[in-house]
Design a protein around this motif. Structure first.
Motif, short mmCIF file in Angstrom:
data_model
loop_
_atom_site.label_atom_id
_atom_site.label_comp_id
_atom_site.label_asym_id
_atom_site.label_seq_id
_atom_site.Cartn_x
_atom_site.Cartn_y
_atom_site.Cartn_z
N ALA A 287 0.00 0.23 -21.85
CA ALA A 287 0.81 0.59 -20.68
C ALA A 287 0.34 1.92 -20.10
N SER A 288 0.02 2.88 -20.96
CA SER A 288 -0.45 4.18 -20.44
C SER A 288 -1.84 4.07 -19.84
N GLU A 289 -2.72 3.24 -20.43
CA GLU A 289 -4.06 3.04 -19.86
C GLU A 289 -3.97 2.44 -18.45
N VAL A 290 -3.16 1.39 -18.32
CA VAL A 290 -3.04 0.72 -17.03
C VAL A 290 -2.42 1.66 -16.00
N ARG A 291 -1.39 2.39 -16.39
CA ARG A 291 -0.74 3.33 -15.48
C ARG A 291 -1.73 4.39 -15.02
N SER A 292 -2.52 4.90 -15.95
CA SER A 292 -3.52 5.91 -15.62
C SER A 292 -4.56 5.36 -14.65
N GLU A 293 -5.01 4.12 -14.87
CA GLU A 293 -5.98 3.49 -13.97
C GLU A 293 -5.40 3.30 -12.58
N GLU A 294 -4.13 2.88 -12.51
CA GLU A 294 -3.49 2.67 -11.21
C GLU A 294 -3.35 3.98 -10.45
N VAL A 295 -2.96 5.04 -11.15
CA VAL A 295 -2.82 6.35 -10.51
C VAL A 295 -4.18 6.84 -10.02
N GLN A 296 -5.22 6.67 -10.85
CA GLN A 296 -6.56 7.10 -10.45
C GLN A 296 -7.05 6.32 -9.23
N LYS A 297 -6.78 5.00 -9.22
CA LYS A 297 -7.18 4.17 -8.08
C LYS A 297 -6.46 4.64 -6.81
N PHE A 298 -5.16 4.95 -6.93
CA PHE A 298 -4.39 5.44 -5.79
C PHE A 298 -5.00 6.74 -5.28
N LEU A 299 -5.27 7.68 -6.20
CA LEU A 299 -5.80 8.99 -5.79
C LEU A 299 -7.17 8.87 -5.15
N ASP A 300 -8.03 7.99 -5.70
CA ASP A 300 -9.36 7.78 -5.11
C ASP A 300 -9.24 7.23 -3.69
N ASN A 301 -8.39 6.23 -3.51
CA ASN A 301 -8.19 5.64 -2.18
C ASN A 301 -7.57 6.65 -1.22
N PHE A 302 -6.63 7.47 -1.72
CA PHE A 302 -5.98 8.48 -0.90
C PHE A 302 -7.00 9.53 -0.45
N ASP A 303 -7.84 9.98 -1.38
CA ASP A 303 -8.87 10.97 -1.04
C ASP A 303 -9.83 10.42 0.01
N ALA A 304 -10.23 9.15 -0.15
CA ALA A 304 -11.15 8.54 0.81
C ALA A 304 -10.51 8.44 2.19
N ALA A 305 -9.22 8.11 2.24
CA ALA A 305 -8.52 7.99 3.52
C ALA A 305 -8.36 9.36 4.18
#
Length: 196
Positions: free
Chosen positions: A132-150
């Motif tokens: 659960a913590s791995e998946v949550r961490s991946e989702e947060v990282q994906k959000f931050l990467d997409n946010f930074d790109a935007a």
């Protein structure tokens, strides 16, 4: 390295399964069955661990492929849904109890596929917390990467947040489509000014 861990866990868990027919069930309603059809129009049971996309495009835990005997035992015990012991934020990872009669009583579902299955409560607790913590961490990282790109593309905070959450693609945010706007032949253009 992460994918290797997932594959190892998935292959280990599948060894505990019986060889009976597998059926696809919804975690929220055991009576529901999903089937896919092949080119001949015949019903085919999806392969073990097949992904079922959730509405937001991420993979949830709402549909799983289980042994038919497990589903029959759960329904005989009076369950209409999989008994959920724990669920992570966003429903990406969940821990289910299939009951004492099931081989591999505790089941961890993650991103729409069975991640791990065991009879040991101590073991499944540790694996569930880690997953659960791995998946949550991946989702947060994906959000931050997409946010930074935007943000780097010049969008404001609100639009960048929509892009990062997957509500709108970066291309559509940068180049809004105008084809869907209503147009009239007359001079009345009030339809184009409606903000929704």
């Amino acid at each position: 390295m992460h994918t290797q861990n997932v594959n190892v866990a998935a292959s280990e868990s599948s060894k505990t399964w019986g060889n009976g027919p597998k059926i696809c069930v919804s975690a929220n309603d055991l009576r529901t069955r999903w089937h896919t059809t092949n080119a001949d129009g015949k019903t085919v049971t999806p392969s073990e661990g097949k992904h079922y996309p959730a509405r937001n495009g991420s993979y949830g835990v709402d549909a799983l492929l289980l042994d038919e005997t497990d589903v029959i035992a759960l329904m005989a015990a009076g369950h209409t849904a999989l008994p959920c012991l724990a669920s992570s934020g966003g429903g990406m990872t969940a821990l289910y109890d299939l009951g004492e009669k099931a081989a591999g009583r505790y089941l961890i579902a993650s991103r729409g596929q069975i991640f791990y299955r065991t009879d040991s409560w101590q073991e499944v607790r540790r694996k569930y917390i880690r997953r659960a913590s791995e998946v949550r961490s991946e989702e947060v990282q994906k959000f931050l990467d997409n946010f930074d790109a935007a943000m780097a593309a010049g969008l404001d905070l609100y639009k960048a947040s929509d892009v990062a959450r997957g509500i709108i693609s970066l291309e559509n945010a940068l180049n809004p489509a105008t084809e869907n706007q209503a147009t009239t032949d007359t001079a009345d253009t009030t339809l184009n000014e409606i903000p929704f």
